[in-house]
Design a protein around this motif. Sequence first.
Motif, PDB file in Angstrom:
ATOM      1  N   PRO A 169     -15.455  75.820   8.185  1.00 30.04           N
ATOM      2  CA  PRO A 169     -16.125  74.524   8.072  1.00 30.04           C
ATOM      3  C   PRO A 169     -17.565  74.707   7.588  1.00 30.04           C
ATOM      4  CG  PRO A 169     -16.030  75.186  10.371  1.00 30.04           C
ATOM      5  CD  PRO A 169     -15.283  76.238   9.592  1.00 30.04           C
ATOM      6  N   TRP A 170     -17.725  75.005   6.296  1.00 30.65           N
ATOM      7  CA  TRP A 170     -19.042  75.270   5.728  1.00 30.65           C
ATOM      8  C   TRP A 170     -19.920  74.022   5.811  1.00 30.65           C
ATOM      9  CZ3 TRP A 170     -18.624  80.295   4.796  1.00 30.65           C
ATOM     10  CH2 TRP A 170     -17.419  80.827   4.330  1.00 30.65           C
ATOM     11  N   GLN A 171     -21.147  74.192   6.255  1.00 29.21           N
ATOM     12  CA  GLN A 171     -22.088  73.076   6.257  1.00 29.21           C
ATOM     13  C   GLN A 171     -23.511  73.589   6.123  1.00 29.21           C
ATOM     14  OE1 GLN A 171     -22.520  70.798   9.876  1.00 29.21           O
ATOM     15  NE2 GLN A 171     -22.055  72.550  11.178  1.00 29.21           N
ATOM     16  N   HIS A 172     -24.344  72.777   5.467  1.00 29.64           N
ATOM     17  CA  HIS A 172     -25.742  73.157   5.281  1.00 29.64           C
ATOM     18  C   HIS A 172     -26.451  73.148   6.627  1.00 29.64           C
ATOM     19  CE1 HIS A 172     -29.857  73.223   3.768  1.00 29.64           C
ATOM     20  NE2 HIS A 172     -29.355  73.633   2.617  1.00 29.64           N
ATOM     21  N   VAL A 173     -27.403  74.049   6.781  1.00 30.88           N
ATOM     22  CA  VAL A 173     -28.138  74.161   8.040  1.00 30.88           C
ATOM     23  C   VAL A 173     -28.825  72.852   8.413  1.00 30.88           C
ATOM     24  CG1 VAL A 173     -30.190  75.090   6.869  1.00 30.88           C
ATOM     25  CG2 VAL A 173     -29.828  75.557   9.303  1.00 30.88           C
ATOM     26  N   LEU A 174     -29.263  72.079   7.417  1.00 32.50           N
ATOM     27  CA  LEU A 174     -29.924  70.812   7.724  1.00 32.50           C
ATOM     28  C   LEU A 174     -28.960  69.791   8.313  1.00 32.50           C
ATOM     29  CD1 LEU A 174     -32.305  70.430   4.639  1.00 32.50           C
ATOM     30  CD2 LEU A 174     -32.864  71.225   6.955  1.00 32.50           C
ATOM     31  N   GLU A 175     -27.690  69.887   7.975  1.00 39.51           N
ATOM     32  CA  GLU A 175     -26.684  69.014   8.580  1.00 39.51           C
ATOM     33  C   GLU A 175     -26.574  69.321  10.070  1.00 39.51           C
ATOM     34  OE1 GLU A 175     -25.347  66.536   6.694  1.00 39.51           O
ATOM     35  OE2 GLU A 175     -23.777  67.379   5.422  1.00 39.51           O
ATOM     36  N   ALA A 176     -26.494  70.612  10.388  1.00 35.79           N
ATOM     37  CA  ALA A 176     -26.375  71.019  11.791  1.00 35.79           C
ATOM     38  C   ALA A 176     -27.620  70.635  12.588  1.00 35.79           C
ATOM     39  CB  ALA A 176     -26.137  72.521  11.878  1.00 35.79           C
ATOM     40  N   VAL A 177     -28.796  70.923  12.035  1.00 33.30           N
ATOM     41  CA  VAL A 177     -30.052  70.594  12.722  1.00 33.30           C
ATOM     42  C   VAL A 177     -30.159  69.088  12.926  1.00 33.30           C
ATOM     43  CG1 VAL A 177     -32.563  70.597  12.495  1.00 33.30           C
ATOM     44  CG2 VAL A 177     -31.264  72.654  11.947  1.00 33.30           C
ATOM     45  N   GLY A 178     -29.762  68.315  11.912  1.00 31.49           N
ATOM     46  CA  GLY A 178     -29.770  66.864  12.053  1.00 31.49           C
ATOM     47  C   GLY A 178     -28.879  66.406  13.188  1.00 31.49           C
ATOM     48  N   GLY A 179     -27.722  67.055  13.328  1.00 35.90           N
ATOM     49  CA  GLY A 179     -26.816  66.732  14.424  1.00 35.90           C
ATOM     50  C   GLY A 179     -27.428  67.043  15.776  1.00 35.90           C
ATOM     51  N   TYR A 180     -28.121  68.175  15.886  1.00 42.20           N
ATOM     52  CA  TYR A 180     -28.748  68.552  17.154  1.00 42.20           C
ATOM     53  C   TYR A 180     -29.836  67.546  17.548  1.00 42.20           C
ATOM     54  CZ  TYR A 180     -26.725  73.099  15.818  1.00 42.20           C
ATOM     55  OH  TYR A 180     -25.880  74.101  15.417  1.00 42.20           O
ATOM     56  N   ILE A 181     -30.632  67.146  16.576  1.00 44.21           N
ATOM     57  CA  ILE A 181     -31.698  66.179  16.853  1.00 44.21           C
ATOM     58  C   ILE A 181     -31.109  64.828  17.239  1.00 44.21           C
ATOM     59  CG2 ILE A 181     -33.624  64.908  15.822  1.00 44.21           C
ATOM     60  CD1 ILE A 181     -34.165  67.406  14.107  1.00 44.21           C
ATOM     61  N   CYS A 182     -30.063  64.445  16.529  1.00 39.88           N
ATOM     62  CA  CYS A 182     -29.377  63.187  16.843  1.00 39.88           C
ATOM     63  C   CYS A 182     -28.835  63.210  18.267  1.00 39.88           C
ATOM     64  CB  CYS A 182     -28.245  62.967  15.838  1.00 39.88           C
ATOM     65  SG  CYS A 182     -27.191  61.545  16.181  1.00 39.88           S
ATOM     66  N   LEU A 183     -28.223  64.324  18.665  1.00 37.64           N
ATOM     67  CA  LEU A 183     -27.679  64.463  20.016  1.00 37.64           C
ATOM     68  C   LEU A 183     -28.801  64.402  21.053  1.00 37.64           C
ATOM     69  CD1 LEU A 183     -25.499  65.028  22.092  1.00 37.64           C
ATOM     70  CD2 LEU A 183     -25.601  67.468  21.467  1.00 37.64           C
ATOM     71  N   ALA A 184     -29.915  65.076  20.784  1.00 40.55           N
ATOM     72  CA  ALA A 184     -31.035  65.075  21.726  1.00 40.55           C
ATOM     73  C   ALA A 184     -31.590  63.672  21.927  1.00 40.55           C
ATOM     74  CB  ALA A 184     -32.138  66.005  21.223  1.00 40.55           C
ATOM     75  N   ALA A 185     -31.739  62.920  20.844  1.00 35.19           N
ATOM     76  CA  ALA A 185     -32.265  61.555  20.937  1.00 35.19           C
ATOM     77  C   ALA A 185     -31.324  60.663  21.737  1.00 35.19           C
ATOM     78  CB  ALA A 185     -32.476  60.985  19.540  1.00 35.19           C
ATOM     79  N   ASN A 186     -30.034  60.808  21.511  1.00 31.44           N
ATOM     80  CA  ASN A 186     -29.045  60.020  22.247  1.00 31.44           C
ATOM     81  C   ASN A 186     -28.970  60.443  23.709  1.00 31.44           C
ATOM     82  OD1 ASN A 186     -27.049  58.085  20.554  1.00 31.44           O
ATOM     83  ND2 ASN A 186     -27.858  59.697  19.234  1.00 31.44           N
ATOM     84  N   LEU A 187     -29.121  61.731  23.968  1.00 28.79           N
ATOM     85  CA  LEU A 187     -29.078  62.241  25.334  1.00 28.79           C
ATOM     86  C   LEU A 187     -30.226  61.655  26.156  1.00 28.79           C
ATOM     87  CD1 LEU A 187     -27.782  64.224  27.384  1.00 28.79           C
ATOM     88  CD2 LEU A 187     -29.316  65.992  26.481  1.00 28.79           C
ATOM     89  N   LYS A 188     -31.399  61.534  25.556  1.00 35.82           N
ATOM     90  CA  LYS A 188     -32.545  60.956  26.248  1.00 35.82           C
ATOM     91  C   LYS A 188     -32.309  59.486  26.594  1.00 35.82           C
ATOM     92  CE  LYS A 188     -37.495  60.049  25.875  1.00 35.82           C
ATOM     93  NZ  LYS A 188     -38.720  60.150  25.040  1.00 35.82           N
ATOM     94  N   LYS A 189     -31.632  58.752  25.700  1.00 38.05           N
ATOM     95  CA  LYS A 189     -31.410  57.317  25.896  1.00 38.05           C
ATOM     96  C   LYS A 189     -30.228  57.032  26.810  1.00 38.05           C
ATOM     97  CE  LYS A 189     -33.175  55.906  21.342  1.00 38.05           C
ATOM     98  NZ  LYS A 189     -34.102  54.839  21.752  1.00 38.05           N
ATOM     99  N   ASN A 190     -29.261  57.945  26.837  1.00 37.69           N
ATOM    100  CA  ASN A 190     -27.984  57.659  27.494  1.00 37.69           C
ATOM    101  C   ASN A 190     -27.617  58.791  28.456  1.00 37.69           C
ATOM    102  OD1 ASN A 190     -25.405  56.934  28.231  1.00 37.69           O
ATOM    103  ND2 ASN A 190     -24.613  56.771  26.144  1.00 37.69           N
ATOM    104  N   LYS A 191     -27.818  58.592  29.745  1.00 40.61           N
ATOM    105  CA  LYS A 191     -27.560  59.647  30.724  1.00 40.61           C
ATOM    106  C   LYS A 191     -26.074  59.995  30.856  1.00 40.61           C
ATOM    107  CE  LYS A 191     -27.368  56.594  34.799  1.00 40.61           C
ATOM    108  NZ  LYS A 191     -27.983  56.318  36.125  1.00 40.61           N
ATOM    109  N   SER A 192     -25.203  59.130  30.368  1.00 38.31           N
ATOM    110  CA  SER A 192     -23.772  59.419  30.456  1.00 38.31           C
ATOM    111  C   SER A 192     -23.363  60.586  29.553  1.00 38.31           C
ATOM    112  CB  SER A 192     -22.952  58.184  30.088  1.00 38.31           C
ATOM    113  OG  SER A 192     -23.076  57.868  28.720  1.00 38.31           O
ATOM    114  N   LEU A 193     -24.232  60.964  28.626  1.00 37.10           N
ATOM    115  CA  LEU A 193     -23.945  62.095  27.738  1.00 37.10           C
ATOM    116  C   LEU A 193     -24.256  63.434  28.394  1.00 37.10           C
ATOM    117  CD1 LEU A 193     -25.236  60.781  24.282  1.00 37.10           C
ATOM    118  CD2 LEU A 193     -22.947  60.628  25.275  1.00 37.10           C
ATOM    119  N   HIS A 194     -24.896  63.397  29.558  1.00 41.81           N
ATOM    120  CA  HIS A 194     -25.194  64.630  30.288  1.00 41.81           C
ATOM    121  C   HIS A 194     -23.891  65.350  30.616  1.00 41.81           C
ATOM    122  CE1 HIS A 194     -26.838  67.489  33.064  1.00 41.81           C
ATOM    123  NE2 HIS A 194     -26.348  66.902  34.138  1.00 41.81           N
TER     124      HIS A 194
END
Length: 307
Positions: A169-194
């Motif tokens: 599943p080849w993907q550019h590093v910026l795609e992965a980093v974008g996903g991590y940041i997206c997850l972090a932002a959602n995790l802060k807003k939504n405790k159910s993702l813990h």
Amino acid sequence: CDHRININNLNEVSELVKKIKPDFIFHLAAQSLVGLSYNDPAKTWETNVLGTLNVLEALKKLSKPCNVIIITSDKCYFNEEKKAGYKETDVLGGKDPYSSSKASAELLIRSYISSYFKKDNTKIRIATARAGNVIGGGDWSQNRIIPDCIRCWSRGKTATLRRPNATRPWQHVLEAVGGYICLAANLKKNKSLHGESFNFGPNISKEYSVLKLVKAMSKHWERVSWKINKRTSSFHESELLKLNCNKAKKILKWQSVLKFHETIEMVVTWYKKYYSNPKEIRNITREQIKEYQNIISNRGMKWIKKN
């Protein structure tokens, strides 16, 4: 600030977390190569499992809210050459030291969440991310298809393909980093993702083998050549690996935005510019980040879920 410490030293990790008092932690420190894990399994297990343990131990002493994204690997799944792609609920495991250490890290994290960071009363929120095969400028690791080819071609030599038919599943590093940041932002807003895990990878409608990857790279680099290594590999590597990213698409509203040919062009362009003017590589990297941000915007992606 730039603080450089040994992830395997609990005191150093704990003191740094205590000093910085972070709002977010992205844990990416790892021994990340399958081949090297066979040569040095002890270091692989120590870094990938005990290093993660040290981060979790340091978090136990943190008295303020903190959102933690721990990156493991797409190889944490027990690989059965599954064509449909692995989901976050699939069985964990691994036949090589690297894969099994990452699966073990996932189990370790689950254990700490249920033992020390229970959902109903913790200020620490943790989620794990499992990304596909990340490619991009700045990767100079040994036994990695893109840097191996680039090193050979830049010297006018022939690259050797170890497993030309293996798909990833080849993907550019910026795609992965974008996903991590997206997850972090959602995790802060939504405790159910813990305590949740998320896959981040490209769309799985098409498969791209090592050979297809190299052929795509050859369109952007002059005077290329390669040969197939017909000898059997000295260590086990999976032939087929896919990720199912529907959970990230549904809950986080995240998805891969780059097409395969766009990913390859960005990767090869970085290396070409590096060889032409290495002193400008920081600016080149910043330019690619801006380019990726523009692509996200132009394609109407809205990753951060508003509650």
